[in-house]
Enzyme design. Structure first.
Site, short mmCIF file in Angstrom:
data_model
loop_
_atom_site.label_atom_id
_atom_site.label_comp_id
_atom_site.label_asym_id
_atom_site.label_seq_id
_atom_site.Cartn_x
_atom_site.Cartn_y
_atom_site.Cartn_z
N GLY A 69 31.38 -28.04 4.32
CA GLY A 69 29.98 -27.86 3.91
C GLY A 69 29.43 -26.53 4.36
O GLY A 69 30.13 -25.54 4.42
N GLU A 70 28.22 -26.49 4.73
CA GLU A 70 27.58 -25.25 5.15
C GLU A 70 27.98 -24.90 6.57
O GLU A 70 27.98 -25.77 7.45
CB GLU A 70 26.08 -25.41 5.06
CG GLU A 70 25.61 -25.74 3.67
CD GLU A 70 24.26 -26.41 3.65
OE1 GLU A 70 23.78 -26.84 4.72
OE2 GLU A 70 23.68 -26.51 2.57
#
Length: 102
Positions: free
Chosen positions: A20-21
């Site tokens: 993800g981020e």
């Protein structure tokens, strides 16, 4: 957990993987890089090292896919990204204007 779990040389990935981020808090070190009274004003070297470590953990031999957080055009040194007290933006107009956290 090491990031290598997502990619093992003995068994190629069967499915696409994306982390993800990832990002780092730009207001680390008690916002000293933002404070004109601090000798560390404008010194983002710790932030650069932290971001470099995060990106190198996913690049190189791990070859992992990721999204980088964040560019927030209305980021400020006082309010950060304006969400949940986070300050992860890699850019702030306050650096251009020379504004501080005061």
């Amino acid at each position: 957990m090491p990031l290598s779990w997502a990619r093992t040389p003995a068994e190629p990935r069967r499915y696409p993987t994306i982390i993800g981020e990832i990002g780092i808090p730009m207001d680390m070190d008690e916002k000293k890089a933002y404070d004109r009274t601090s000798k560390r004003y404008g010194d983002y070297s710790n932030q650069e090292r932290a971001l470099d470590a995060s990106l190198n953990a996913t690049d190189g031999p791990n070859v992992l896919n990721y999204t980088m957080w964040t560019y927030c055009p209305d980021n400020s040194h006082v309010w950060g990204d304006g969400w949940n007290k986070e300050d992860l933006s890699v850019w702030s107009e306050d650096d251009i204007r020379g504004e501080t956290t005061d």
